[in-house]
Enzyme design. Structure first.
Site, PDB file in Angstrom:
ATOM      1  N   HIS A  52      -7.558   4.166  46.508  1.00  0.00           N
ATOM      2  CA  HIS A  52      -6.914   2.866  45.925  1.00  0.00           C
ATOM      3  C   HIS A  52      -5.802   2.050  46.960  1.00  0.00           C
ATOM      4  O   HIS A  52      -4.716   2.769  47.032  1.00  0.00           O
ATOM      5  CB  HIS A  52      -6.094   3.176  44.613  1.00  0.00           C
ATOM      6  N   ASP A 110      -4.623  -1.794  47.362  1.00  0.00           N
ATOM      7  CA  ASP A 110      -4.448  -3.286  46.754  1.00  0.00           C
ATOM      8  C   ASP A 110      -4.457  -4.295  47.784  1.00  0.00           C
ATOM      9  O   ASP A 110      -3.692  -5.486  47.691  1.00  0.00           O
ATOM     10  CB  ASP A 110      -3.322  -3.481  45.667  1.00  0.00           C
ATOM     11  N   GLU A 148     -10.782  -2.609  39.118  1.00  0.00           N
ATOM     12  CA  GLU A 148      -9.824  -1.902  38.374  1.00  0.00           C
ATOM     13  C   GLU A 148      -9.423  -2.949  37.235  1.00  0.00           C
ATOM     14  O   GLU A 148      -8.793  -3.953  37.065  1.00  0.00           O
ATOM     15  CB  GLU A 148      -8.392  -2.160  39.166  1.00  0.00           C
ATOM     16  N   HIS A 169      -7.193  -1.748  32.737  1.00  0.00           N
ATOM     17  CA  HIS A 169      -6.064  -1.870  33.564  1.00  0.00           C
ATOM     18  C   HIS A 169      -4.970  -1.395  32.299  1.00  0.00           C
ATOM     19  O   HIS A 169      -5.118  -0.404  31.624  1.00  0.00           O
ATOM     20  CB  HIS A 169      -5.901  -3.146  34.316  1.00  0.00           C
ATOM     21  N   HIS A 221      -5.362   4.539  34.294  1.00  0.00           N
ATOM     22  CA  HIS A 221      -4.972   3.574  33.372  1.00  0.00           C
ATOM     23  C   HIS A 221      -5.297   3.737  31.901  1.00  0.00           C
ATOM     24  O   HIS A 221      -4.831   2.981  31.085  1.00  0.00           O
ATOM     25  CB  HIS A 221      -5.451   2.025  33.748  1.00  0.00           C
ATOM     26  N   HIS A 228      -6.112   6.671  41.020  1.00  0.00           N
ATOM     27  CA  HIS A 228      -4.526   6.563  41.478  1.00  0.00           C
ATOM     28  C   HIS A 228      -3.677   7.071  40.284  1.00  0.00           C
ATOM     29  O   HIS A 228      -3.212   6.070  39.575  1.00  0.00           O
ATOM     30  CB  HIS A 228      -4.035   5.437  42.022  1.00  0.00           C
ATOM     31  N   ASP A 282      -2.194   3.767  46.260  1.00  0.00           N
ATOM     32  CA  ASP A 282      -1.728   2.527  45.584  1.00  0.00           C
ATOM     33  C   ASP A 282      -0.882   1.519  46.502  1.00  0.00           C
ATOM     34  O   ASP A 282       0.182   0.725  46.117  1.00  0.00           O
ATOM     35  CB  ASP A 282      -0.995   2.667  44.308  1.00  0.00           C
TER      36      ASP A 282
END
Length: 397
Positions: free
Chosen positions: A19, A21, A124, A151, A192, A213, A321
């Site tokens: 993961h 971003d 995500e 999420h 999540h 993650h 992340d």
């Protein structure tokens, strides 16, 4: 000595992070938002990811997160999701000497053999499909190879860890989403989601799952982490928890400090309503009197040790992340730092076989197994035409 050993190991085993971003960080860039050319990865960026640091970190494969917030309320989630996929694909295409598009585990290995970073897309948040299995299939065709079921926002068909429980886990349509992901070969990502969704997805899926993650709740007791009861089920499922580097998820002291700061802010807001200056000064004084604790590489290693102990070394991975966080673990500030974490694990007695599994072999095994399951299911059943209205008895206005 340990660092040299780790670097040699990473020359023969791809390090695959679950993961990153960067696509959202690029979208949110203040000066040149969404401008792939202006955000030059050949230079040191303001964020946590660029080519020099990826090379120093010896990254061999990356799931680029095409995250979109669950709170968007403009023209719909799907448009923004398409824009994020476009950004990610343009980044990959802009640097063909560095990144190579990947759709399968074998693609990642081929990219690594050529000295490229095998680049996959991970979506995500299931809000992006807008309750449509047709949209899910379209995203798969655009290259998405995992979807995080939620999420932070509870959906019409799945409960988020950070949202109010509405379905006691997955709705009937939520179970159908998991089944269709299995048929497609898209990994079911359980970061999540609520523990009930984790449990029910494990009972429904025919393929291994991932947590792209997340960390261990027994070490840091926050809703985003994975309970031991779920970790204990991973050997049967074959899935993997990719431990994240978010300070509040890996350090109980940081998590407790964050909770205390939130409570203080709420109290001060009530004490000084409509007086921003007084609120700012009072919070600053509190923070000066209560210095923030720091998360360390040792904290992250504690989570890896725990998951190895409960689920087994075959069921743990890494999902940093990076560029999705504003604070970092001391010693894991950017994508160049993975070898330092592995050196800590060598010190703790991890074997080379366990390290190879952790850095990439475990998640590549999961992806390859999902491909095998998909090939079987595509022969056994056609694409699902079920709708949320049919399965959850929703009446459309």
């Amino acid at each position: 000595m340990r660092l040299a050993h780790v670097r040699q190991l990473l020359r023969t085993t791809p390090l695959v992070d679950g993961h990153n971003d960067l696509p959202w960080a690029l979208r949110e860039e203040k000066e040149t938002p969404r401008d792939v050319e202006a955000y030059n990865l050949r230079r040191k960026t303001r964020g946590m990811t660029d080519i020099a640091r990826l090379r120093k970190g010896q990254v061999g494969g990356q799931f680029w997160s095409v995250y979109i917030p669950g709170e968007i309320r403009d023209s719909g989630y799907a448009r923004v999701q398409l824009e994020q996929i476009d950004i990610a694909r343009r980044v990959i295409a802009r640097y063909p000497d560095v990144f190579q598009p990947a759709l399968t585990a074998a693609d990642v290995r081929r990219a690594y053999a050529r000295g490229r970073i095998g680049s996959l897309l991970g979506m995500e948040g299931g809000h992006a499909i807008e309750n449509s299995l047709g949209a899910l299939r379209a995203f798969y065709d655009l290259g998405v190879r995992y979807m995080t079921l939620t999420h932070n926002v509870t959906l019409d068909w799945a409960d988020a860890a950070a949202g109010p429980p509405r379905h006691n886990g997955l709705s009937p349509f939520g179970h159908e989403v998991v089944r269709e992901m299995n048929r497609l070969g898209m990994l079911v990502d359980l970061s999540h989601v609520s523990p009930a969704v984790m449990s029910q997805a494990l009972s429904t899926t025919e393929a291994p799952v991932i947590f792209s993650h997340s960390s261990a709740r027994a070490i840091t007791g926050v809703p985003r982490n994975v309970p031991d009861s779920i970790l204990a089920r991973l050997p049967k499922n074959g899935g993997v928890v990719m431990v994240t580097f978010v300070p509040g998820f890996v350090s109980q002291k940081v998590a407790d400090y964050s909770s205390a700061l939130t409570a203080v802010r709420d109290s001060i807001a009530r004490q000084f309503p409509n007086d921003n200056d007084a609120q700012f000064r009072t919070i600053a004084a509190w923070r000066q009197a209560h210095p923030a604790p720091v998360a360390t590489i040792a904290d992250v290693a504690d989570h890896l040790d725990h998951i190895r102990r409960v689920a087994g070394a075959a069921h743990v991975g890494i999902g940093g992340d990076f560029d999705g966080i504003t604070e970092t673990v001391q010693g894991l500030e950017d994508v160049s730092k993975y070898p330092d974490l592995l050196a800590e694990l060598v010190k703790r007695g991890w074997t080379d076989a366990e390290l190879r599994g952790l850095v990439g072999e475990n998640v590549l095994r999961v992806l390859a197994r999902a491909e095998v399951v998909s090939a079987r299911l595509r022969k056994e059943r056609p694409a699902s035409t079920k709708t949320i209205e049919q399965l959850d008895r929703r009446i459309t206005p």
